[in-house]
Design an enzyme around this catalytic site. Structure first.
Site, short mmCIF file in Angstrom:
data_model
loop_
_atom_site.label_atom_id
_atom_site.label_comp_id
_atom_site.label_asym_id
_atom_site.label_seq_id
_atom_site.Cartn_x
_atom_site.Cartn_y
_atom_site.Cartn_z
N GLU A 34 4.29 1.57 -11.26
CA GLU A 34 5.69 1.53 -10.80
C GLU A 34 6.51 2.65 -11.44
OE1 GLU A 34 6.16 -0.58 -8.49
OE2 GLU A 34 4.70 -2.17 -8.83
N GLY A 63 0.81 -1.22 0.00
CA GLY A 63 0.00 0.00 0.00
C GLY A 63 0.84 1.26 0.00
#
EC number: 1.3.8.6
Length: 409
Positions: A388, A150
């Protein structure tokens, strides 16, 4: 049904084409150790025999199969690059090869695997106490438990430094109370273990990592519905309302953004390899389709435009794999720099998306049918090119390294 490209050597030979140059242009296989080659082939066999037959239905129904996790665990695919605690202890290259084979089938399956490995096992392994490692990693590596990571918040995606999730120490209960929300979290609706990052007032408002567990009071993980990408994996949120987290669940060796960024760098390496696995599959499928498809009295592949597209595809894939191999070797040697990882993550994802789009175009109308797989890869790669660190964010990382000037403003 379209034949898988890398299993069609017999068909190639029947056309009088003896060369298999297109399958491994720079002889990547020869640059691997024997253990790495064996791992690659084992992962490929599992992915083709167990994952491929169910991916189309999973994509159609947007239904995640949680049995994938213990399956992958039994194969040693979870936590592969870490030593001990039930992990296989492969090289970084070995982990990349696993990601490549899983994503050759589907980016969603690779996302599930790489989150469990790099973003859950990874931070516990690198930043956790020995007790935390013993408690959590064996069950995560075996797939007995599922994990998630998270970091991203509704208001802070590419700017994690603006994190709003708070951890407040409660002296009475000797727990941290976590409040806030995380979103676009792979695996969260089915996760047993959650590595969550929050600002801790007890640590001068610095970002710290916490291990949360399913069943903690005030913790919910709603699913995000209606995705058009990564439909074979499951994505959700982490909502925290005064979630009590015991002190022993604080990751003791991570402080500031370097903690989550270290995890992301490991994940980005796997993504760089994986995206090229999807690109390879699109290339092979398009190649075989255009060899089989007759137009104007000859194979579609005989047209110069088709050959140009395939030459471009092969070039980008082959160069990209060499970059992934080199950066992974540097990581194993302890020499890698984060900017080098940004280069291959940005390049692999951007080029893979271009390859998928070209391949879809080469199949004409059939390119949009899920039976032929390419459109699924294409829309998956839209997400892979985003998470990412987006393509543009990695450009800013590289721009800062090139000029010494920070363009993040």
């Amino acid at each position: 049904m379209l034949t898988r490209g890398f299993t069609s050597i017999g068909k190639i030979a029947s056309r009088g084409l003896s060369s298999t140059f297109y399958q491994d242009a720079f002889q990547l296989s020869d640059q691997l150790t024997e253990d790495e080659r064996s791992l690659m082939l084992s992962a490929r066999e599992y992915c083709q025999e167990r994952l491929l037959p169910r991916v189309t239905e999973a994509y159609r129904t947007e239904k995640f199969d949680p049995s994938l996790i213990p399956e992958m665990g039994s194969m040693g695919l979870l936590g592969a690059p870490y030593q001990g605690y039930g992990c296989a202890g492969t090289s970084t290259v070995g982990y990349g090869l696993i990601a490549r084979e899983v994503e050759r089938v589907d980016s969603g399956y690779r996302s599930t695997m790489s989150v469990q490995t790099s973003l859950v096992i990874g931070p516990i392994y690198n930043y956790g106490s020995e007790d935390q490692k013993q408690k959590y990693i064996p069950d995560l590596a075996s797939g007995k438990k599922i994990g998630c990571f998270g970091l991203t918040e509704p208001n802070h995606g590419s700017n994690p430094g603006g994190m709003e999730t708070k951890a407040t120490w409660d002296e009475t209960t000797k727990t941290y109370k976590l409040n806030g929300s995380k979103t676009w979290i792979s695996n969260s609706p089915v996760s047993d273990v959650m590595v969550v990052w929050a600002r801790s007032a007890r640590h001068n408002n610095k970002i710290k990592g916490f291990i949360l567990e399913r069943g903690m009071k005030g913790l919910t993980t709603p699913k995000i519905e209606g995705k058009l990408s990564l439909r074979a994996s499951i994505t959700g949120q982490i909502a925290m309302d005064d979630v009590p987290v015991p002190e022993e669940n604080l990751l003791p060796n991570a402080e500031g953004l370097q903690g989550p960024f270290g995890c992301l760098n490991n994940a980005r390496l796997g993504i760089a390899w994986g995206a090229l696995g999807a690109a390879e599959e699109c290339f092979h499928l398009a190649r075989q389709y255009t060899l089989d498809r007759q137009q104007f009295g000859r194979p579609l592949a005989q047209n110069q435009l088709m050959q140009l597209k395939m030459a471009d595809m092969l070039t980008e894939i082959s160069l990209g794999l060499q970059g992934c191999l080199r950066v992974s070797r540097l990581k194993d040697e302890g020499k890698v720099q984060s900017e080098q990882i940004s280069i291959i993550k940005r390049n692999s994802c951007g080029k893979a998306l271009e390859v998928a789009r070209k391949a879809r175009d080469m199949l004409g109308g059939n390119g949009i049918v899920d039976e032929y797989h390419i459109m699924r890869h294409m829309v998956n790669l839209e997400t892979v090119n985003t998470y990412e660190g987006t393509h543009d964010v990695h450009a800013l990382i590289l721009g800062r390294a090139i000029t010494g000037l920070n363009g993040f403003c």
